[in-house]
Motif scaffolding. Structure first.
Motif, PDB file in Angstrom:
ATOM      1  N   LEU A   1       0.600  -1.373   0.109  1.00  0.00           N
ATOM      2  CA  LEU A   1       0.011   0.052  -0.060  1.00  0.00           C
ATOM      3  C   LEU A   1       0.874   1.055   0.095  1.00  0.00           C
ATOM      4  N   LEU A   2       2.139   1.283   0.141  1.00  0.00           N
ATOM      5  CA  LEU A   2       3.069   2.322   0.067  1.00  0.00           C
ATOM      6  C   LEU A   2       3.129   3.149  -1.408  1.00  0.00           C
ATOM      7  N   ARG A   3       2.996   4.507  -1.179  1.00  0.00           N
ATOM      8  CA  ARG A   3       3.066   5.538  -2.311  1.00  0.00           C
ATOM      9  C   ARG A   3       4.231   6.169  -1.970  1.00  0.00           C
ATOM     10  N   PRO A   4       5.038   6.767  -3.258  1.00  0.00           N
ATOM     11  CA  PRO A   4       6.045   7.303  -3.133  1.00  0.00           C
ATOM     12  C   PRO A   4       6.061   8.726  -2.004  1.00  0.00           C
ATOM     13  N   ARG A   5       4.812   9.170  -1.922  1.00  0.00           N
ATOM     14  CA  ARG A   5       4.949  10.364  -1.035  1.00  0.00           C
ATOM     15  C   ARG A   5       4.939   9.812   0.397  1.00  0.00           C
ATOM     16  N   ASP A   6       4.877   8.655   0.741  1.00  0.00           N
ATOM     17  CA  ASP A   6       4.780   8.008   2.146  1.00  0.00           C
ATOM     18  C   ASP A   6       6.272   7.952   2.528  1.00  0.00           C
ATOM     19  N   VAL A   7       7.162   7.917   1.852  1.00  0.00           N
ATOM     20  CA  VAL A   7       8.460   7.781   1.976  1.00  0.00           C
ATOM     21  C   VAL A   7       9.459   9.067   2.206  1.00  0.00           C
ATOM     22  N   ASN A   8       9.980   9.236   3.313  1.00  0.00           N
ATOM     23  CA  ASN A   8      10.496  10.347   3.632  1.00  0.00           C
ATOM     24  C   ASN A   8      12.174  10.081   4.096  1.00  0.00           C
ATOM     25  N   PRO A   9      12.986   9.770   3.062  1.00  0.00           N
ATOM     26  CA  PRO A   9      14.446   9.258   3.569  1.00  0.00           C
ATOM     27  C   PRO A   9      15.088  10.208   4.260  1.00  0.00           C
ATOM     28  N   LEU A  10      14.912  11.615   3.920  1.00  0.00           N
ATOM     29  CA  LEU A  10      15.670  12.628   4.519  1.00  0.00           C
ATOM     30  C   LEU A  10      15.381  12.601   6.161  1.00  0.00           C
ATOM     31  N   ARG A  11      14.134  12.798   6.543  1.00  0.00           N
ATOM     32  CA  ARG A  11      13.433  12.424   7.928  1.00  0.00           C
ATOM     33  C   ARG A  11      13.678  11.083   8.528  1.00  0.00           C
ATOM     34  N   ARG A  12      13.883  10.204   7.463  1.00  0.00           N
ATOM     35  CA  ARG A  12      13.919   8.583   7.863  1.00  0.00           C
ATOM     36  C   ARG A  12      12.895   8.247   8.639  1.00  0.00           C
ATOM     37  N   ILE A  13      11.400   8.605   7.698  1.00  0.00           N
ATOM     38  CA  ILE A  13      10.275   8.369   8.266  1.00  0.00           C
ATOM     39  C   ILE A  13       9.589   7.464   7.018  1.00  0.00           C
ATOM     40  N   VAL A  14       8.580   6.637   7.406  1.00  0.00           N
ATOM     41  CA  VAL A  14       7.632   5.966   6.408  1.00  0.00           C
ATOM     42  C   VAL A  14       6.331   5.980   7.012  1.00  0.00           C
ATOM     43  N   ALA A  15       5.460   6.726   6.231  1.00  0.00           N
ATOM     44  CA  ALA A  15       4.083   6.702   6.486  1.00  0.00           C
ATOM     45  C   ALA A  15       3.255   5.408   6.021  1.00  0.00           C
ATOM     46  N   VAL A  16       3.042   4.708   7.186  1.00  0.00           N
ATOM     47  CA  VAL A  16       2.341   3.401   6.790  1.00  0.00           C
ATOM     48  C   VAL A  16       0.848   3.581   6.887  1.00  0.00           C
ATOM     49  N   THR A  17       0.209   3.021   5.913  1.00  0.00           N
ATOM     50  CA  THR A  17      -1.312   2.749   5.880  1.00  0.00           C
ATOM     51  C   THR A  17      -1.775   1.583   6.695  1.00  0.00           C
ATOM     52  N   VAL A  18      -2.345   1.590   7.664  1.00  0.00           N
ATOM     53  CA  VAL A  18      -2.686   0.708   8.622  1.00  0.00           C
ATOM     54  C   VAL A  18      -4.450   0.521   8.546  1.00  0.00           C
ATOM     55  N   LYS A  19      -5.068  -0.540   9.720  1.00  0.00           N
ATOM     56  CA  LYS A  19      -6.377  -0.807   9.346  1.00  0.00           C
ATOM     57  C   LYS A  19      -7.248   0.502   9.621  1.00  0.00           C
ATOM     58  N   GLY A  20      -8.172   0.658   8.862  1.00  0.00           N
ATOM     59  CA  GLY A  20      -8.983   1.954   8.947  1.00  0.00           C
ATOM     60  C   GLY A  20      -8.740   2.997   7.985  1.00  0.00           C
ATOM     61  N   GLY A  21      -7.632   2.690   7.183  1.00  0.00           N
ATOM     62  CA  GLY A  21      -7.200   3.734   6.337  1.00  0.00           C
ATOM     63  C   GLY A  21      -6.387   4.817   6.792  1.00  0.00           C
ATOM     64  N   TRP A  22      -5.937   4.936   8.009  1.00  0.00           N
ATOM     65  CA  TRP A  22      -5.089   6.203   8.622  1.00  0.00           C
ATOM     66  C   TRP A  22      -3.751   5.594   8.584  1.00  0.00           C
ATOM     67  N   LYS A  23      -3.033   6.649   8.746  1.00  0.00           N
ATOM     68  CA  LYS A  23      -1.357   6.515   8.509  1.00  0.00           C
ATOM     69  C   LYS A  23      -0.754   7.005   9.834  1.00  0.00           C
ATOM     70  N   ARG A  24       0.463   5.691  10.005  1.00  0.00           N
ATOM     71  CA  ARG A  24       0.981   5.929  11.061  1.00  0.00           C
ATOM     72  C   ARG A  24       2.536   6.260  10.797  1.00  0.00           C
ATOM     73  N   LEU A  25       3.236   7.085  11.411  1.00  0.00           N
ATOM     74  CA  LEU A  25       4.531   7.511  11.187  1.00  0.00           C
ATOM     75  C   LEU A  25       5.500   6.339  11.627  1.00  0.00           C
ATOM     76  N   LEU A  26       6.328   5.819  11.006  1.00  0.00           N
ATOM     77  CA  LEU A  26       7.461   4.727  11.281  1.00  0.00           C
ATOM     78  C   LEU A  26       8.769   5.077  11.093  1.00  0.00           C
ATOM     79  N   PRO A  27       9.554   5.446  12.411  1.00  0.00           N
ATOM     80  CA  PRO A  27      10.920   5.617  12.065  1.00  0.00           C
ATOM     81  C   PRO A  27      11.750   4.351  11.258  1.00  0.00           C
ATOM     82  N   ILE A  28      12.505   4.750  10.595  1.00  0.00           N
ATOM     83  CA  ILE A  28      13.475   3.652  10.082  1.00  0.00           C
ATOM     84  C   ILE A  28      14.753   4.096  10.157  1.00  0.00           C
ATOM     85  N   SER A  29      15.679   3.016   9.945  1.00  0.00           N
ATOM     86  CA  SER A  29      17.142   3.150  10.220  1.00  0.00           C
ATOM     87  C   SER A  29      17.660   3.984   9.014  1.00  0.00           C
TER      88      SER A  29
END
Length: 198
Positions: free
Chosen positions: A52-80
């Protein structure tokens, strides 16, 4: 520790298997495969969440991925930082992505869970691991080692669990988590060694 009321605990990759898997993924796989597999293995995403990821969901500079979860809302996930670099390189190489989807197959169609399952089976075989590994086990691997190192609250936040009982499962898997406490027990002494007192 008391095990939760569950018929089967989650399976995960042993440290040696995890090393074999990641070494092969990073060393021999194209950026698409690297990005998909490491999002599950190193960030704990569900296969469905990856699709379900879209290009706009990925922010490598901030090291964050916006993940779509149940219900259609987004949670911001830190990545390495390492995963952020791979995703940034992927976005640069695939500057024009079809269908506004982050990951597409060779026919420019969005990947699905079955595509991820086939990819995982192939990479597991190529990496030399001699047992069946599923995409779900990659998430379980992330969760197990996260729980072992960082405890319940942080693991729950990374996994996006709404129910803490789901996270509790991972607190009971690795025996080594509790072994160090047993070694601190006052009666963990060698009965054959005298302390010099009569």
């Amino acid at each position: 520790p008391r095990l939760p009321a569950r018929h089967k605990l989650p399976e995960y990759l042993r440290p040696d298997e995890l090393t074999m898997f990641i070494d092969h993924v990073v060393g021999d796989c194209p950026l698409l495969d690297q990005s998909v597999l490491l999002l599950m293995c190193n960030a704990g995403l569900r296969p469905r969440e990856v699709t379900l990821l879209r290009p706009r969901d990925v922010n490598p500079l901030r090291r964050i991925v916006a993940v779509t979860v149940k219900g259609g809302w987004k949670r911001l996930l830190p990545i390495s930082s390492a995963l952020a670099e791979i995703l940034e390189e992927y976005l640069q190489e695939y500057a024009i992505l079809p269908n506004d989807t982050l990951f597409s197959n060779e026919w420019d169609r969005p990947i699905d869970v079955r595509w991820i399952e086939r990819l995982t089976r192939r990479i597991v075989k190529e990496s030399g691991i001699r047992r069946k590994i599923t995409p779900r086990m990659l998430r379980h691997t992330f969760a197990t080692y996260m729980a072992d190192r960082n405890g319940k609250q942080i693991t729950r936040a990374f996994l996006g669990h709404s129910n803490s009982k789901s996270t509790d499962t991972y607190m009971h898997i690795i025996p080594g988590k509790y072994r160090r406490y047993m070694n601190m027990h006052p009666f963990q002494t060698d009965p054959g060694i005298s302390d010099g007192k009569e």
